[in-house]
Each structure stands twice: as structure tokens, then as C-alpha cells.
Motif scaffolding. Structure first.
Motif, PDB file in Angstrom:
ATOM      1  N   ASN A 154      42.037  34.177  35.581  1.00 17.41           N
ATOM      2  CA  ASN A 154      40.641  33.745  35.546  1.00 17.41           C
ATOM      3  C   ASN A 154      39.663  34.849  35.922  1.00 17.41           C
ATOM      4  O   ASN A 154      38.467  34.607  36.075  1.00 17.41           O
ATOM      5  N   LEU A 155      40.163  36.067  36.053  1.00 17.72           N
ATOM      6  CA  LEU A 155      39.281  37.174  36.414  1.00 17.72           C
ATOM      7  C   LEU A 155      38.424  37.591  35.222  1.00 17.72           C
ATOM      8  O   LEU A 155      38.827  37.466  34.063  1.00 17.72           O
ATOM      9  N   SER A 156      37.252  38.111  35.518  1.00 17.43           N
ATOM     10  CA  SER A 156      36.355  38.608  34.476  1.00 17.43           C
ATOM     11  C   SER A 156      35.437  39.660  35.073  1.00 17.43           C
ATOM     12  O   SER A 156      35.334  39.797  36.299  1.00 17.43           O
ATOM     13  N   ASN A 157      34.792  40.411  34.190  1.00 14.42           N
ATOM     14  CA  ASN A 157      33.782  41.381  34.605  1.00 14.42           C
ATOM     15  C   ASN A 157      34.358  42.389  35.600  1.00 14.42           C
ATOM     16  O   ASN A 157      33.826  42.590  36.690  1.00 14.42           O
ATOM     17  N   TYR A 158      35.456  43.037  35.221  1.00 12.03           N
ATOM     18  CA  TYR A 158      36.091  44.022  36.088  1.00 12.03           C
ATOM     19  C   TYR A 158      36.386  45.315  35.317  1.00 12.03           C
ATOM     20  O   TYR A 158      36.462  45.319  34.082  1.00 12.03           O
ATOM     21  N   THR A 159      36.548  46.386  36.062  1.00 11.12           N
ATOM     22  CA  THR A 159      36.950  47.678  35.507  1.00 11.12           C
ATOM     23  C   THR A 159      38.388  47.956  35.916  1.00 11.12           C
ATOM     24  O   THR A 159      38.725  47.866  37.108  1.00 11.12           O
ATOM     25  N   LEU A 160      39.215  48.280  34.947  1.00 15.53           N
ATOM     26  CA  LEU A 160      40.636  48.545  35.171  1.00 15.53           C
ATOM     27  C   LEU A 160      40.914  50.013  34.861  1.00 15.53           C
ATOM     28  O   LEU A 160      40.495  50.526  33.819  1.00 15.53           O
ATOM     29  N   GLN A 161      41.611  50.673  35.768  1.00 10.14           N
ATOM     30  CA  GLN A 161      41.862  52.104  35.615  1.00 10.14           C
ATOM     31  C   GLN A 161      43.251  52.441  36.132  1.00 10.14           C
ATOM     32  O   GLN A 161      43.744  51.829  37.082  1.00 10.14           O
ATOM     33  N   ALA A 162      43.894  53.424  35.512  1.00 10.36           N
ATOM     34  CA  ALA A 162      45.208  53.883  35.974  1.00 10.36           C
ATOM     35  C   ALA A 162      45.454  55.288  35.456  1.00 10.36           C
ATOM     36  O   ALA A 162      44.897  55.707  34.428  1.00 10.36           O
ATOM     37  N   ASP A 163      46.299  56.022  36.163  1.00 13.20           N
ATOM     38  CA  ASP A 163      46.805  57.289  35.664  1.00 13.20           C
ATOM     39  C   ASP A 163      48.055  57.004  34.838  1.00 13.20           C
ATOM     40  O   ASP A 163      48.907  56.215  35.253  1.00 13.20           O
ATOM     41  N   TYR A 209      42.757  60.736  19.614  1.00  8.88           N
ATOM     42  CA  TYR A 209      42.896  61.238  20.984  1.00  8.88           C
ATOM     43  C   TYR A 209      44.284  61.862  21.105  1.00  8.88           C
ATOM     44  O   TYR A 209      45.284  61.149  21.175  1.00  8.88           O
ATOM     45  N   LYS A 210      44.335  63.179  21.114  1.00  7.07           N
ATOM     46  CA  LYS A 210      45.615  63.876  21.181  1.00  7.07           C
ATOM     47  C   LYS A 210      46.193  63.784  22.585  1.00  7.07           C
ATOM     48  O   LYS A 210      45.528  64.124  23.572  1.00  7.07           O
ATOM     49  N   ILE A 211      47.413  63.321  22.657  1.00  8.96           N
ATOM     50  CA  ILE A 211      48.093  63.139  23.937  1.00  8.96           C
ATOM     51  C   ILE A 211      49.217  64.158  24.042  1.00  8.96           C
ATOM     52  O   ILE A 211      50.082  64.237  23.157  1.00  8.96           O
ATOM     53  N   ILE A 212      49.206  64.937  25.090  1.00  8.26           N
ATOM     54  CA  ILE A 212      50.242  65.940  25.324  1.00  8.26           C
ATOM     55  C   ILE A 212      51.311  65.332  26.218  1.00  8.26           C
ATOM     56  O   ILE A 212      51.005  64.754  27.270  1.00  8.26           O
ATOM     57  N   ALA A 213      52.562  65.436  25.801  1.00  9.57           N
ATOM     58  CA  ALA A 213      53.663  64.862  26.571  1.00  9.57           C
ATOM     59  C   ALA A 213      53.765  65.521  27.936  1.00  9.57           C
ATOM     60  O   ALA A 213      53.471  66.707  28.113  1.00  9.57           O
ATOM     61  N   ASN A 214      54.169  64.708  28.922  1.00 10.09           N
ATOM     62  CA  ASN A 214      54.405  65.162  30.288  1.00 10.09           C
ATOM     63  C   ASN A 214      53.133  65.643  30.989  1.00 10.09           C
ATOM     64  O   ASN A 214      53.196  66.418  31.947  1.00 10.09           O
ATOM     65  N   LYS A 215      51.995  65.176  30.531  1.00  7.88           N
ATOM     66  CA  LYS A 215      50.724  65.480  31.183  1.00  7.88           C
ATOM     67  C   LYS A 215      50.060  64.165  31.587  1.00  7.88           C
ATOM     68  O   LYS A 215      49.994  63.222  30.809  1.00  7.88           O
ATOM     69  N   TRP A 216      49.549  64.131  32.811  1.00 12.20           N
ATOM     70  CA  TRP A 216      48.894  62.931  33.315  1.00 12.20           C
ATOM     71  C   TRP A 216      47.476  62.807  32.774  1.00 12.20           C
ATOM     72  O   TRP A 216      46.729  63.795  32.722  1.00 12.20           O
ATOM     73  N   TYR A 217      47.113  61.595  32.387  1.00 13.02           N
ATOM     74  CA  TYR A 217      45.755  61.265  31.967  1.00 13.02           C
ATOM     75  C   TYR A 217      45.273  60.078  32.799  1.00 13.02           C
ATOM     76  O   TYR A 217      46.075  59.301  33.321  1.00 13.02           O
ATOM     77  N   THR A 218      43.964  59.951  32.896  1.00 12.89           N
ATOM     78  CA  THR A 218      43.370  58.767  33.499  1.00 12.89           C
ATOM     79  C   THR A 218      42.776  57.904  32.397  1.00 12.89           C
ATOM     80  O   THR A 218      42.029  58.401  31.550  1.00 12.89           O
ATOM     81  N   LEU A 219      43.146  56.640  32.389  1.00 14.31           N
ATOM     82  CA  LEU A 219      42.671  55.689  31.383  1.00 14.31           C
ATOM     83  C   LEU A 219      41.831  54.631  32.095  1.00 14.31           C
ATOM     84  O   LEU A 219      42.266  54.048  33.090  1.00 14.31           O
ATOM     85  N   LYS A 220      40.627  54.390  31.573  1.00 17.33           N
ATOM     86  CA  LYS A 220      39.684  53.472  32.214  1.00 17.33           C
ATOM     87  C   LYS A 220      39.084  52.546  31.173  1.00 17.33           C
ATOM     88  O   LYS A 220      38.784  52.979  30.058  1.00 17.33           O
ATOM     89  N   VAL A 232      31.231  43.934  24.318  1.00 18.47           N
ATOM     90  CA  VAL A 232      31.700  45.267  23.946  1.00 18.47           C
ATOM     91  C   VAL A 232      32.903  45.615  24.816  1.00 18.47           C
ATOM     92  O   VAL A 232      32.859  45.476  26.045  1.00 18.47           O
ATOM     93  N   VAL A 233      33.982  46.068  24.163  1.00 18.87           N
ATOM     94  CA  VAL A 233      35.158  46.565  24.869  1.00 18.87           C
ATOM     95  C   VAL A 233      35.043  48.085  24.927  1.00 18.87           C
ATOM     96  O   VAL A 233      34.915  48.746  23.896  1.00 18.87           O
ATOM     97  N   LYS A 234      35.090  48.643  26.134  1.00 17.44           N
ATOM     98  CA  LYS A 234      34.883  50.071  26.324  1.00 17.44           C
ATOM     99  C   LYS A 234      36.113  50.706  26.963  1.00 17.44           C
ATOM    100  O   LYS A 234      36.776  50.097  27.807  1.00 17.44           O
ATOM    101  N   ALA A 235      36.386  51.939  26.564  1.00 18.13           N
ATOM    102  CA  ALA A 235      37.511  52.659  27.150  1.00 18.13           C
ATOM    103  C   ALA A 235      37.242  54.155  27.086  1.00 18.13           C
ATOM    104  O   ALA A 235      36.536  54.642  26.196  1.00 18.13           O
ATOM    105  N   LYS A 236      37.803  54.857  28.032  1.00 18.82           N
ATOM    106  CA  LYS A 236      37.733  56.318  28.029  1.00 18.82           C
ATOM    107  C   LYS A 236      39.009  56.871  28.636  1.00 18.82           C
ATOM    108  O   LYS A 236      39.682  56.213  29.436  1.00 18.82           O
ATOM    109  N   ALA A 237      39.375  58.066  28.225  1.00 19.03           N
ATOM    110  CA  ALA A 237      40.554  58.746  28.751  1.00 19.03           C
ATOM    111  C   ALA A 237      40.215  60.213  28.958  1.00 19.03           C
ATOM    112  O   ALA A 237      39.454  60.800  28.182  1.00 19.03           O
TER     113      ALA A 237
END
Length: 287
Positions: A154-163, A209-220, A232-237
Motif C-alpha cells: 500500500n506504499l506510494s509516493n516514494y523514491t527507491l534507490q540501490a547500488d 545505457y551502456k552497462i560495463i560488467a563488474n562495475k557498480w552503478y546507482t539506480l534511482k 510519470v515514471v522516472k529513473a536515472k542511473a
């Protein structure tokens, strides 16, 4: 399902041998219950009060378990429950005790938090380069595509982020992503794309979005809704450790946006060849 500081009431009824309701059960006695055959011995961090309400204290921890209700004459029934975190959520996995032995890889690991839906056997906690991280498992080919949810629906209106990180090479990588209010936001390793989707035949938008293997990215990611039902669904890396870009990498307008949904994790490891990892998972309310 409870979050810390909340409670739940129950209606208890008895049934006959055919499953038809025959009456109300008054003054049922509730107690924590672990089935004798249960492979995972766990209890929910909540208790029943004198009013027959199941209460999770404000300091209740992530947990899952069962309770048994017993009525007159020894009739009984059981329920299952779990305590999930409310916002904010911050998971680093640094304090997790790696006490399980992986029989084929011969490493120490820990199962995911028990109340996380769909996590067990699909993900585990293990070390990567000296850090404890959340990893996609290779135990079962059936689970090469895996989704798990880490908080209430039931959650809404939140920002989700992870490495996030995918093992592999220039030609073979895996997919790793997040789920925000029923929308999947995924870094497609082999395709070199950042994808937003929900029911692929209805909504699928990508940007390169080019992803290099074995490199950490932050996804938000976040989902913004408007008064007329659109959103609107928004994302950045971006590369982990680098300044966060001001602009979103992708913005997908939706005519009728999903307004609620559990934050979650997604990974696809084709044929379980290249492992994917997450760390520093954060869920916070939008300002």
C-alpha cells in the motif's frame, strides 16, 4: 501483514467437516505457533493483547511466523503473519551474519529477510570483494528470472534507490533492476538499455545505457502522480561514487498511473551464467 506500531483484529469462526461455517468462536486463545515439520523455525515479532488484537510494537523487527487460535473443545486454527518495515528503509547488509554453508560453491551465506516476499532461494546475502551484498542465486534454473518485494503493497509516493552490479563480460551480462509502484525499472545488461515497463505489451519504454560488467552503478526511481490520474515514471542511473546527475535518464508519461505498489527487486540471469548484485537499498518518502 503489520508494520511496526500497528495492530490487526480478527474474526474467528468454526467450520464443519465440509468446510461450511457453523458458528462464531468467542474468547479464542492465541499463542505463537511453530509447526513441528517447519524447516524454518521462526516467530513473528508481535503479540496478542487481551482484546484479541495482534500488535506489533514500534520497535518490532523484520520477522515472520504463525499463531494458533484454540477454542472450546480443543478446536483450533492457524494464521501466518509477517512484520515489514515502514518508511524509511535502509538496507546495507553489513550486519548480516553469514552462517549458512553453500554446498556447491563452498562459501558462507545468509538467507534473505524471511518476510520479504519471493526472496528465499532467489537471492542471498554473501561477500563480494570484502563487502556483504544481496546476490542473485544460481541454485535453481527455474529462478533465473526473480522478483521479490521488500515492503507493504500500500506504499506510494516514494523514491527507491540501490547500488547494482552485473558480473560478466562485454558480451554476456545479466539484468538488474527495481520495482516502484508496479513499474519495473531495469538495467538490461546485454541490450545496453535502461527500461521502464509494466505489462510489457502495454507499457515498455527504453533509452540507451551502456552497462560495463563488474562495475557498480546507482539506480534511482520514483513515480509522480497527478490529480487527473496521470503520472510519470522516472529513473536515472550513474556510476557509483560519481555525482548524481540532475536530469532523469528516462521519464515515461502514463495516462492512468499506478498509485500504490510495493517496492521490490528484479533480476534476470540468463541460464544462470552471470550473477547480479545489489547493495545499499533505500526507500524514502518523496518530499
Amino acid at each position: 501483514m503489520l508494520t511496526p506500531g500497528h495492530k490487526q483484529t480478527f474474526r474467528v469462526r468454526s467450520t464443519d467437516a465440509n468446510g461450511f461455517v457453523v458458528g462464531e468462536v468467542k474468547n479464542a486463545k492465541w499463542e505463537s505457533f511453530i509447526p513441528p515439520t517447519a524447516k524454518v523455525k521462526s516467530s513473528m515479532d508481535a503479540t496478542f493483547n487481551e482484546a484479541g488484537e495482534l500488535v506489533a510494537a514500534p520497535e518490532a523487527k523484520l520477522s515472520a511466523g504463525a499463531f494458533k487460535a484454540t477454542g472450546e473443545g480443543g478446536i483450533f486454527g492457524t494464521i501466518r503473519g509477517r512484520v515489514l518495515q515502514g518508511l524509511p528503509i535502509n538496507m546495507t547488509f553489513n550486519e548480516v551474519d553469514l552462517h549458512e554453508e553453500q554446498p556447491t560453491e563452498h562459501i558462507k551465506f545468509s538467507y534473505p529477510p524471511l518476510p520479504w516476499i519471493g526472496a528465499r532461494f532467489k537471492f542471498d546475502v554473501r561477500e563480494l570483494n570484502g563487502e556483504k551484498v544481496f546476490a542473485k542465486t544460481f541454485d535453481r534454473i527455474l529462478f533465473q528470472r526473480a522478483t521479490t518485494f521488500i515492503a507493504p503493497s500500500n506504499l506510494s509516493n516514494y523514491t527507491l534507490q540501490a547500488d547494482v552490479l552485473t558480473d560478466g563480460s562485454a558480451r554476456v551480462k545479466s539484468d538488474i533492476g527495481l520495482i516502484n509502484q508496479r513499474y519495473s525499472i531495469v538495467l538490461r545488461g546485454n541490450a545496453g538499455q535502461l527500461e521502464v515497463s509494466s505489462n510489457l505489451e502495454r507499457l515498455k519504454e527504453v533509452v540507451p545505457y551502456k552497462i560495463i560488467a563488474n562495475k557498480w552503478y546507482t539506480l534511482k526511481t520514483r513515480v509522480d502522480s497527478n490529480a487527473d490520474g496521470s503520472g510519470v515514471v522516472k529513473a536515472k542511473a550513474w556510476e557509483k561514487g560519481q555525482p548524481e546527475p540532475e536530469a532523469w535518464s528516462i521519464e515515461v508519461p502514463v495516462s492512468m498511473v499506478h498509485k500504490q505498489g510495493a517496492p521490490g527487486i528484479f533480476s534476470f540471469t540468463p541460464l544462470n551464467q552471470k550473477r547480479a548484485y545489489l547493495d545499499n537499498i533505500s526507500v524514502i518518502s518523496n518530499k
